[in-house]
Every structure is written in C-alpha cells, then in structure tokens.
Design a protein around this motif. Structure first.
Motif, PDB file in Angstrom:
ATOM      1  N   SER A 369     -41.590 -50.344  33.658  1.00 10.12           N
ATOM      2  CA  SER A 369     -42.261 -49.042  33.642  1.00 10.12           C
ATOM      3  C   SER A 369     -41.380 -47.823  33.877  1.00 10.12           C
ATOM      4  CB  SER A 369     -43.041 -49.040  35.092  1.00 10.12           C
ATOM      5  OG  SER A 369     -42.226 -48.873  36.170  1.00 10.12           O
ATOM      6  N   LEU A 370     -41.762 -46.533  33.574  1.00  9.23           N
ATOM      7  CA  LEU A 370     -40.881 -45.403  33.653  1.00  9.23           C
ATOM      8  C   LEU A 370     -40.097 -45.346  34.790  1.00  9.23           C
ATOM      9  CD1 LEU A 370     -42.741 -42.791  31.608  1.00  9.23           C
ATOM     10  CD2 LEU A 370     -41.210 -44.521  30.678  1.00  9.23           C
ATOM     11  N   ALA A 371     -40.719 -45.645  35.977  1.00  9.51           N
ATOM     12  CA  ALA A 371     -40.299 -45.537  37.357  1.00  9.51           C
ATOM     13  C   ALA A 371     -39.045 -46.282  37.631  1.00  9.51           C
ATOM     14  CB  ALA A 371     -41.329 -45.925  38.458  1.00  9.51           C
ATOM     15  N   GLN A 372     -38.963 -47.584  36.789  1.00  4.07           N
ATOM     16  CA  GLN A 372     -37.667 -48.461  36.835  1.00  4.07           C
ATOM     17  C   GLN A 372     -36.850 -48.295  35.838  1.00  4.07           C
ATOM     18  OE1 GLN A 372     -38.089 -50.860  39.239  1.00  4.07           O
ATOM     19  NE2 GLN A 372     -39.955 -49.957  39.719  1.00  4.07           N
ATOM     20  N   VAL A 373     -36.654 -47.406  35.297  1.00  5.14           N
ATOM     21  CA  VAL A 373     -35.696 -46.688  34.199  1.00  5.14           C
ATOM     22  C   VAL A 373     -34.420 -46.592  34.953  1.00  5.14           C
ATOM     23  CG1 VAL A 373     -34.700 -45.567  32.483  1.00  5.14           C
ATOM     24  CG2 VAL A 373     -37.280 -46.171  32.389  1.00  5.14           C
ATOM     25  N   PRO A 374     -33.205 -47.224  34.874  1.00  4.39           N
ATOM     26  CA  PRO A 374     -32.158 -46.856  35.672  1.00  4.39           C
ATOM     27  C   PRO A 374     -31.679 -45.407  35.609  1.00  4.39           C
ATOM     28  CG  PRO A 374     -31.658 -48.475  33.923  1.00  4.39           C
ATOM     29  CD  PRO A 374     -32.885 -48.287  33.852  1.00  4.39           C
ATOM     30  N   ALA A 375     -30.912 -44.969  36.581  1.00 14.30           N
ATOM     31  CA  ALA A 375     -30.587 -43.544  36.394  1.00 14.30           C
ATOM     32  C   ALA A 375     -29.805 -43.193  35.312  1.00 14.30           C
ATOM     33  CB  ALA A 375     -29.821 -43.315  37.754  1.00 14.30           C
ATOM     34  N   GLU A 376     -28.868 -44.012  34.784  1.00 11.73           N
ATOM     35  CA  GLU A 376     -27.634 -43.957  33.835  1.00 11.73           C
ATOM     36  C   GLU A 376     -28.564 -43.958  32.434  1.00 11.73           C
ATOM     37  OE1 GLU A 376     -27.649 -48.330  34.889  1.00 11.73           O
ATOM     38  OE2 GLU A 376     -27.456 -46.385  35.929  1.00 11.73           O
ATOM     39  N   ALA A 377     -29.823 -44.513  32.408  1.00 11.05           N
ATOM     40  CA  ALA A 377     -30.639 -44.663  31.077  1.00 11.05           C
ATOM     41  C   ALA A 377     -31.539 -43.630  31.055  1.00 11.05           C
ATOM     42  CB  ALA A 377     -31.021 -45.956  30.751  1.00 11.05           C
ATOM     43  N   VAL A 378     -31.761 -42.905  32.048  1.00 14.41           N
ATOM     44  CA  VAL A 378     -33.075 -41.839  32.053  1.00 14.41           C
ATOM     45  C   VAL A 378     -32.723 -40.983  31.074  1.00 14.41           C
ATOM     46  CG1 VAL A 378     -34.092 -40.051  33.350  1.00 14.41           C
ATOM     47  CG2 VAL A 378     -33.871 -42.297  34.348  1.00 14.41           C
ATOM     48  N   GLY A 379     -31.779 -39.992  31.012  1.00 12.98           N
ATOM     49  CA  GLY A 379     -31.294 -39.144  30.039  1.00 12.98           C
ATOM     50  C   GLY A 379     -31.428 -39.610  28.624  1.00 12.98           C
ATOM     51  N   ASN A 380     -30.876 -40.526  28.226  1.00 16.64           N
ATOM     52  CA  ASN A 380     -31.035 -41.051  26.906  1.00 16.64           C
ATOM     53  C   ASN A 380     -32.487 -41.467  26.417  1.00 16.64           C
ATOM     54  OD1 ASN A 380     -28.331 -40.761  26.362  1.00 16.64           O
ATOM     55  ND2 ASN A 380     -27.689 -42.806  26.701  1.00 16.64           N
ATOM     56  N   THR A 381     -33.088 -42.250  27.362  1.00 17.64           N
ATOM     57  CA  THR A 381     -34.666 -42.439  26.905  1.00 17.64           C
ATOM     58  C   THR A 381     -35.423 -41.489  26.623  1.00 17.64           C
ATOM     59  OG1 THR A 381     -34.218 -44.487  28.484  1.00 17.64           O
ATOM     60  CG2 THR A 381     -36.539 -43.915  27.887  1.00 17.64           C
TER      61      THR A 381
END
Length: 542
Positions: A369-381
């Motif tokens: 889920s989008l809520a589980q995207v880790p902080a370091e990957a949020v920007g790139n995603t």
C-alpha cells in the motif's frame, strides 16, 4: 462630473454628491479587525499542528528543524498570495451589490468573504493541478532542492508584487493572469540558465489552453452580459430595474434578492476557482520539504492496490506494444523526462515508458500500500508516478501516437490511479487557503470597488446591469471550474459591467478602459520578467 484624476491614471472621477453613490467611508469596526487578525493567527497555528500530526503519523524522526522553518516561510508566502488575491478581487463580487444598495459595504464584504471561504472548501482540485502542470517538469521533480524553492518563491513573490501594484492604482487586473505569467517567466528563465531556448521551459499546449480561457473570458463577459441586459429589457418592463438607484431608498425586495444571489454566486465561484491556485503551489512546497507525509496519498485504502495492479498491467501492455518489441538497458527516467519536456516521441520513448510503468507496478505491489512505502523511497515513487502520468497525458493528446479508443481508455484508467496517488489536497490545506482568501476579501476592497462601480460607465450602475454582469460572471467561472480552467474573475466581471453599459447606451469612460487594457496587456510580460529575474536571483542564493 468632476475632473479630478484617479491614482494618476487620468480617469475621470464621478462626483461624490451623486444621489446614487453609496457611502464607502465607513471602515471596519475594531472588533471585526481584531477577529480577522485572530483568525489569521489561528489558521497559521492550525497549519503548524496539522503538519506536525501528519509527519508524526509517518513515524519520521525529526533531526533538524531547518526544513520546517523554510516550509513555514514558504507557506506564509503562499497564504499571503491568497490573502492579497482576496482583497484584490473583492470588487468582482461586491461592487454591484454595493452600488445598487442591495447590501451595505461592510456587510457585503463579510458576506462575500464567507462564501469565498465555502467555495474553496468544496473545490475539486482540478484547477490546482492544471496550474502545476505548467511548471517545468525538471523543477517539479526536484522541488525539494534549491532550484525548486527558488521556483516557488519567485513566482509567488512576483505575483504578490504585481497584484499589490495594480491594487494600489485601483486597477482590477487578473490574479490568474499574473500567476500564469509568473510560471512562464520561471520556466523560461530555467531553460535559459541551462543553455536551452527560453520557449523550451514551458508546457505551451497547456499554456495555450489556459491563455485562450483568459483571453476569451473578457469577451464572453462583455457580450453575454450585454445580451442578458437586452433580453431582460425585452421581457421585464419594470422601469425601476433600469433607473439609477436612490441611496436613500432600498431596492425592491425581489431585486435585492436577485442581486444578493448573484453576489453570492460570484463569491462562491471565485473561491472555488481562485483558491485552488494557491493549493497547487502549497502541495509542491509540502512535497519538497516533507515528502514522507505529502508526496503520496497515504489515505488511499489498501483495496486500491489490486485495482492499481490491474490497470498498471493493462497500461504496460499497451505501451509495450507501441514499443514494437524494443527494450532499454539502464534507467528509463531520462528518456521519459525528455519526452515530457519536449513532447516529441523518439525511439526511446515507448520502451522507456513501458519499463517505468512496470517498475512502478512492481514497487506498489512490493510495499502492499502507499502507506507502507518507506521514507527513503517515497520521493522516487512519487516522481515516477508523476512522470508516467504526464507522459500518458501527452501521448493521449498526440495524434501521432495513433491510440485506438480502447488503448486510450486503458491509459486513461491507469493515469486516473496515478493521479489519485499523487494529486491530492489534505483538508487542512483547503481550510488554510479558505481562511486566507476569505479574510483577504474583507479588507482593502474600496480601491477596486470604486473603479468597477463608478469608472467604467458614464452613468450609475442600475439594478439590471449589476445583476446581468454578476450572473454572467458566476456562470462563466463555475463552468471554467468544472473543466479545470483558471479564468479571471476580474476580467469577466469588469468586462461584463462594460458590456451592460454599452448595451444600455450609457456611455463608457474610455480613460478607464484604456488603463484596464494597458494593465491587462502588461500583466503577462511584467509578471514573466519579475518572476524570471527573481528565479535567477534566488537560484544563486539557495
């Protein structure tokens, strides 16, 4: 009429002794001014609390407060733009009800401010992201960098400066026009700084679409309001509708109700359309400074992941088929970014987009889920989703892409899921913008109200003229909001008043019209120059 000039523009000013002229000298009572200041401070406190809660919900540990200080400054400037927009554009809604004595000035501006507030709260957000789409793609993808902040600060400050300047001269210039010019100026300056043509830094297809809406809206206002007045004269024979109002006698109840209704409609439509411009920029600021909380829509339910997977697979197959079996080695993003910037398909466009879509699908499926995207990957995603969405938008508009209706439908469904994940506006952002715009509407209104009410036509505004101009303005703006186009409330209303004066053969004050036309002509180049210059300066500072 007296021969005094207004703000140095040489516009003849009607005598203050005219029997129909409203009393504009009454200021806001002290309790109301205190309430306005208290509401602004409360809004800022609410913003700070909401950001704290949103960041805390992501589990992010705060190690430095510098980004948040920069965020607070940027948000204050963005909300300041909406506040200035409020008092700059107040005349659009209240001039007619004030000059027809349907409402006292103090009551009218508070009434208008409240319905501006409501309009922002119920707005769709389509206009907000239409504005953002005009910005250079490379700056949007690095909005958290120094160049990104230079972009946001430059275009907001340039828009505020021009709005304040035209307000000081009592000229109803367009805030929408100003902001579009600022965005184009930043895009052109960014392109020139990187050795490219100044015209390559702007999405000209979107700029042209918005430009046509800004260009045609005054013409629509002039012709439609004039036609509506003539129709009214044919169908309704009540002489009181077409006579100069008497300041000592209130209008008939049904006329007052009509005028208040049109004032309400314009106020609501103005809030719904103009409020969104600040929202889009605020979201860019939030994405750049606290991406973990705002880059992706974490409120989407987990069930949406399954739907996203289906549309992603379908879209990937469509684009892969267009790639004719070719694949790429390495990072697909540069080729997709180049296509979004230039909007020209080359040999690497389809293969790269196919790989990017596949990678986005794999990432979302891996995290669950989008809520589980880790902080370091949020920007790139988020950047990958934005790139894919913009590339699909241009492909669907490009006739050379030769998409069948079924293929276009598949890509549209996928783009909808991408936008749902990246183009969202938290409730607190809407509330903050609504407060800034609504309270701004209640102050500084007199200068432009006088211009619209007294200095466009040679005779006093009648009930029928006021209602016709307001009704056309409300309808035009509401239609533009429905289609996600940022039209100018100012242009529609002031040209509508001019249209009713021409239709009524009341005479026009050409000195005022020349000043208005000059302001409208200068808005775009001046805003471009201001924003471009500020962007170059801020780029060296950040």
């Amino acid at each position: 009429m007296a021969g005094s000039s207004v703000q140095g523009l040489g516009v003849a000013q009607p005598s203050a002794e005219r029997r129909g002229r409203p009393d504009l000298e009454k200021g806001h009572p002290l309790p109301l001014l205190i309430a306005i200041v208290a509401a602004l401070l409360a809004a800022l406190a609410y913003v700070a609390f909401s950001i704290h809660e949103d960041v805390a919900a992501t589990g992010t540990r705060i190690t430095t407060y510098l980004p948040y200080i920069l965020l607070f400054v940027a948000l204050t400037i963005a909300l300041g733009f909406e506040f200035v927009n409020g008092f700059h554009d107040t005349a659009n809604a209240v001039a007619t009800v004030i000059y027809t004595h349907a409402m006292p000035p103090g009551v009218a501006v508070v009434w208008s401010g409240f319905f501006n507030f409501l309009g922002v709260l119920v707005s769709s957000g389509a206009v907000a992201f239409g504005i953002v789409s005009l910005l250079p793609v490379e700056l949007i993808l690095q909005v958290g960098s120094g160049a990104g902040f230079a972009m946001v600060f430059a275009l907001l400050i340039a828009a505020i400066l021009w709005n304040l300047g035209t307000w000081a001269l009592g000229l109803p210039a367009s805030s929408s026009h100003t902001l579009i010019g600022s965005i184009i100026g930043v895009g052109a300056a960014n392109a020139l700084m990187h050795g490219r043509s100044g015209t390559s830094g702007v999405d000209w297809s979107k700029a042209t679409e918005i430009g046509w809406s800004l260009l045609l809206s005054p013409l629509v206002g002039f012709l439609a309001a004039g036609a509506l007045l003539l129709t009214l004269r044919t169908l309704v024979k009540n002489p009181a509708l077409y006579a100069e109002p008497d300041a000592k006698a209130p209008p008939p109840l049904w006329i007052r109700g009509l005028l208040i209704a049109t004032c309400t409609g314009v106020s609501f439509a103005h809030g719904s359309n103009d409020g969104q411009k600040g929202m889009g920029l605020i979201m860019l600021i939030l994405i750049g400074t606290v991406p973990t909380a705002y880059a992706l829509n974490r409120a989407l339910p987990d069930s949406s992941v399954a739907q996203f997977r289906q549309t992603s697979e379908a879209a990937s197959k469509v684009v892969a088929a267009k790639a004719a079996g070719y694949d790429i080695i390495g990072d697909p993003r540069p080729a997709v970014t180049a296509y979004v910037a230039a909007q020209k398909v080359d040999g690497g466009t389809y293969p790269s987009l196919s790989v990017l879509i596949r990678q986005i699908g794999e990432s979302v499926e891996r995290y669950g889920s989008l809520a589980q995207v880790p902080a370091e990957a949020v920007g790139n995603t988020r950047n990958d989703m934005y790139l894919a969405s913009e590339a699909i938008r241009f492909l669907m508009k490009d006739k050379e892409s030769e998409l069948s209706p079924a293929e276009a439908g598949t890509l549209k469904a996928y783009k909808g899921h991408l936008d749902e994940a990246t183009r969202f506006i938290p409730t607190w952002v809407k509330v903050a913008v609504a407060v800034a715009l609504g309270l701004g509407t209640m102050v500084g209104w007199k200068r432009i109200v006088v211009t619209v009410g007294e200095r466009i036509g040679k005779t006093h505004l009648t009930y029928a003229q006021g209602a016709s101009a307001e009704l056309v303005a409300a309808t035009t703006i509401a239609a533009a909001d429905l289609y996600g186009l940022p039209v100018s409330t100012t242009h529609v209303l002031s040209s509508g008043v001019a249209g009713t004066m021409a239709a009524n053969r009341s005479g026009l004050q050409f000195g005022t019209l020349r000043a208005l036309a000059l302001a409208w002509l200068l808005t775009l180049p001046v805003a471009m120059l201001l924003a471009g210059t500020l962007y170059v300066l801020f780029s060296k500072l950040f």
